[in-house]
Motif scaffolding. Structure first.
Motif, PDB file in Angstrom:
ATOM      1  N   TRP A  39       0.820  -1.210   0.000  1.00  0.00           N
ATOM      2  CA  TRP A  39       0.000   0.000   0.000  1.00  0.00           C
ATOM      3  C   TRP A  39       0.858   1.266   0.000  1.00  0.00           C
ATOM      4  CZ3 TRP A  39      -4.925   0.423  -1.146  1.00  0.00           C
ATOM      5  CH2 TRP A  39      -5.774  -0.683  -0.973  1.00  0.00           C
ATOM      6  N   GLY A  40       2.158   1.095   0.191  1.00  0.00           N
ATOM      7  CA  GLY A  40       3.035   2.264   0.255  1.00  0.00           C
ATOM      8  C   GLY A  40       3.055   3.085  -1.010  1.00  0.00           C
ATOM      9  N   PHE A  41       2.671   2.482  -2.139  1.00  0.00           N
ATOM     10  CA  PHE A  41       2.654   3.236  -3.388  1.00  0.00           C
ATOM     11  C   PHE A  41       1.506   4.241  -3.433  1.00  0.00           C
ATOM     12  CE2 PHE A  41       5.186  -0.434  -4.726  1.00  0.00           C
ATOM     13  CZ  PHE A  41       6.221   0.209  -5.388  1.00  0.00           C
ATOM     14  N   LEU A  42       0.478   4.043  -2.599  1.00  0.00           N
ATOM     15  CA  LEU A  42      -0.648   4.989  -2.584  1.00  0.00           C
ATOM     16  C   LEU A  42      -0.208   6.365  -2.088  1.00  0.00           C
ATOM     17  CD1 LEU A  42      -4.265   4.207  -1.384  1.00  0.00           C
ATOM     18  CD2 LEU A  42      -3.217   6.436  -1.054  1.00  0.00           C
ATOM     19  N   PRO A  43       0.408   6.472  -0.879  1.00  0.00           N
ATOM     20  CA  PRO A  43       0.857   7.807  -0.458  1.00  0.00           C
ATOM     21  C   PRO A  43       1.931   8.385  -1.366  1.00  0.00           C
ATOM     22  CG  PRO A  43       1.648   6.105   1.050  1.00  0.00           C
ATOM     23  CD  PRO A  43       0.630   5.464   0.167  1.00  0.00           C
ATOM     24  N   VAL A  44       2.749   7.525  -1.960  1.00  0.00           N
ATOM     25  CA  VAL A  44       3.769   8.029  -2.881  1.00  0.00           C
ATOM     26  C   VAL A  44       3.097   8.671  -4.095  1.00  0.00           C
ATOM     27  CG1 VAL A  44       5.631   7.365  -4.457  1.00  0.00           C
ATOM     28  CG2 VAL A  44       5.543   6.393  -2.161  1.00  0.00           C
ATOM     29  N   ALA A  45       2.069   8.010  -4.625  1.00  0.00           N
ATOM     30  CA  ALA A  45       1.339   8.564  -5.766  1.00  0.00           C
ATOM     31  C   ALA A  45       0.638   9.856  -5.388  1.00  0.00           C
ATOM     32  CB  ALA A  45       0.325   7.546  -6.277  1.00  0.00           C
ATOM     33  N   LEU A  46       0.069   9.897  -4.185  1.00  0.00           N
ATOM     34  CA  LEU A  46      -0.642  11.091  -3.724  1.00  0.00           C
ATOM     35  C   LEU A  46       0.311  12.271  -3.568  1.00  0.00           C
ATOM     36  CD1 LEU A  46      -3.183  12.463  -2.649  1.00  0.00           C
ATOM     37  CD2 LEU A  46      -2.693  11.487  -0.401  1.00  0.00           C
ATOM     38  N   VAL A  47       1.423  12.038  -2.888  1.00  0.00           N
ATOM     39  CA  VAL A  47       2.415  13.107  -2.699  1.00  0.00           C
ATOM     40  C   VAL A  47       3.002  13.524  -4.038  1.00  0.00           C
ATOM     41  CG1 VAL A  47       4.662  13.666  -1.687  1.00  0.00           C
ATOM     42  CG2 VAL A  47       2.968  12.422  -0.332  1.00  0.00           C
ATOM     43  N   GLY A  48       3.269  12.550  -4.895  1.00  0.00           N
ATOM     44  CA  GLY A  48       3.818  12.865  -6.211  1.00  0.00           C
ATOM     45  C   GLY A  48       2.878  13.739  -7.026  1.00  0.00           C
ATOM     46  N   ALA A  49       1.579  13.467  -6.925  1.00  0.00           N
ATOM     47  CA  ALA A  49       0.595  14.268  -7.655  1.00  0.00           C
ATOM     48  C   ALA A  49       0.625  15.723  -7.191  1.00  0.00           C
ATOM     49  CB  ALA A  49      -0.796  13.682  -7.466  1.00  0.00           C
ATOM     50  N   TYR A  50       0.677  15.925  -5.895  1.00  0.00           N
ATOM     51  CA  TYR A  50       0.692  17.291  -5.373  1.00  0.00           C
ATOM     52  C   TYR A  50       2.022  17.987  -5.653  1.00  0.00           C
ATOM     53  CZ  TYR A  50      -3.861  17.269  -3.207  1.00  0.00           C
ATOM     54  OH  TYR A  50      -5.222  17.252  -3.030  1.00  0.00           O
ATOM     55  N   ALA A  76       2.801   4.027 -10.311  1.00  0.00           N
ATOM     56  CA  ALA A  76       2.330   3.451  -9.048  1.00  0.00           C
ATOM     57  C   ALA A  76       1.478   2.205  -9.302  1.00  0.00           C
ATOM     58  CB  ALA A  76       1.531   4.487  -8.267  1.00  0.00           C
ATOM     59  N   PHE A  77       0.649   2.255 -10.319  1.00  0.00           N
ATOM     60  CA  PHE A  77      -0.185   1.107 -10.660  1.00  0.00           C
ATOM     61  C   PHE A  77       0.673  -0.086 -11.071  1.00  0.00           C
ATOM     62  CE2 PHE A  77      -2.379  -0.844 -14.508  1.00  0.00           C
ATOM     63  CZ  PHE A  77      -3.009  -1.838 -13.773  1.00  0.00           C
ATOM     64  N   TRP A  78       1.622   0.161 -11.958  1.00  0.00           N
ATOM     65  CA  TRP A  78       2.439  -0.932 -12.472  1.00  0.00           C
ATOM     66  C   TRP A  78       3.286  -1.575 -11.380  1.00  0.00           C
ATOM     67  CZ3 TRP A  78       2.134  -4.113 -16.182  1.00  0.00           C
ATOM     68  CH2 TRP A  78       3.230  -4.849 -16.617  1.00  0.00           C
ATOM     69  N   ASN A  79       3.791  -0.762 -10.466  1.00  0.00           N
ATOM     70  CA  ASN A  79       4.668  -1.294  -9.432  1.00  0.00           C
ATOM     71  C   ASN A  79       3.916  -1.878  -8.240  1.00  0.00           C
ATOM     72  OD1 ASN A  79       7.767  -0.658  -9.929  1.00  0.00           O
ATOM     73  ND2 ASN A  79       6.570   1.017 -10.804  1.00  0.00           N
ATOM     74  N   SER A  80       2.699  -1.420  -8.005  1.00  0.00           N
ATOM     75  CA  SER A  80       1.912  -1.977  -6.904  1.00  0.00           C
ATOM     76  C   SER A  80       1.088  -3.171  -7.358  1.00  0.00           C
ATOM     77  CB  SER A  80       0.974  -0.915  -6.316  1.00  0.00           C
ATOM     78  OG  SER A  80      -0.041  -0.565  -7.241  1.00  0.00           O
ATOM     79  N   GLY A  81       0.816  -3.238  -8.670  1.00  0.00           N
ATOM     80  CA  GLY A  81       0.016  -4.325  -9.205  1.00  0.00           C
ATOM     81  C   GLY A  81      -1.466  -4.174  -8.939  1.00  0.00           C
ATOM     82  N   SER A  82      -1.891  -2.982  -8.530  1.00  0.00           N
ATOM     83  CA  SER A  82      -3.297  -2.794  -8.165  1.00  0.00           C
ATOM     84  C   SER A  82      -3.801  -1.416  -8.566  1.00  0.00           C
ATOM     85  CB  SER A  82      -3.473  -2.977  -6.664  1.00  0.00           C
ATOM     86  OG  SER A  82      -4.780  -2.635  -6.258  1.00  0.00           O
TER      87      SER A  82
END
Length: 250
Positions: free
Chosen positions: A101-112, A219-225
């Motif tokens: 699930w760590g890719f979720l906050p990374v994607a969120l922070v990256g977006a901002y 994030a999708f490709w690396n998290s698989g979800s």
């Protein structure tokens, strides 16, 4: 140039995503329906604006909000119908729990960070005497003044719930996955990001949204979800929507 990113990427083992679940035909059909939907949406919007100009402009806000909701839902329906035709399960599409699930906050922070960096760049360019006012508007909601509660409810559902799910399923689950295995991975990131940005039909957000599209695809490709990016997308949209609502409160 892309030697370190082989076309038949081994990252499928890491993220448990199968390469080439879509055909080129699926990609073309998806993009064609997206284009057709845009033409229909614009035509209906023009008709509504024409009617509202002669009656009450605020009266068209609910229909326009419903159109936005329907168009977002169309993306999910297209991806789902193509998946049914291809015999793909929800798990194969990426609707599975992520390994991390760590890719979720990374994607969120990256977006901002992408949004903030772009805003700072525009300010820097403006200090050099270049007019950047047209690029500072952001992605506004399709409503006028005096928005009704019903309009806000419909828009809230469209922006915070339906859009994150539908757009991630379509742009990451379909467009990006259709490119993976056919072009180098960085190219798949970039092209899917540009298509995602172009979907919003707003030059002011073309660059930051393209970057966000790249970040979400990564994030999708690396998290698989897809749930990773659906969560990050919903958080970004939810905060933006909250600011939009707060800006209308006297």
């Amino acid at each position: 140039m892309f030697a370190e990113w082989p076309i038949e990427t081994s990252r499928a083992d890491h993220c448990a995503l199968e390469p080439r679940v879509w055909t080129v035909f699926d990609l073309v059909v998806g993009l064609a329906i997206l284009a057709l939907g845009f033409v229909s949406l614009i035509a209906i919007q023009v008709l509504l604006v024409g009617l509202g100009a002669s009656t009450n402009p605020n009266a068209i806000d609910v229909p326009r909000a419903l159109l936005s909701l329907a168009f977002e839902a169309l993306l999910a329906v297209v991806a789902w119908l193509l998946a049914v035709r291809r015999g793909l399960s929800l798990r194969a599409l990426g609707l599975r729990l992520p390994r991390r699930w760590g890719f979720l906050p990374v994607a969120l922070v990256g977006a901002y960070l992408a949004l903030v960096a772009y805003h700072l760049l525009l300010q820097l360019i403006a200090r050099l005497g270049v007019d950047t006012s047209g690029l500072m508007e952001g992605n506004t909601l399709p409503v006028g003044d005096g928005v009704s509660l019903a309009t806000w409810i419909v828009l809230g559902i469209a922006v915070v719930v339906v859009a994150p799910f539908a757009e991630e399923l379509f742009f990451r689950g379909l467009i990006f996955r259709a490119l993976v295995g056919r072009v180098p991975l960085p190219v798949a990131y970039a092209v899917s990001g540009l298509v995602f940005a172009g979907f919003h039909l707003n030059v002011a957000v073309l660059v930051p949204f393209a970057l966000i599209g790249v970040i979400f695809a990564w994030a999708f490709w690396n998290s698989g979800s897809l749930w990773t990016t659906i969560g990050a997308h919903a958080a970004v949209n939810g905060l933006s929507f909250a600011f939009a609502v707060a800006g209308t409160v006297p």
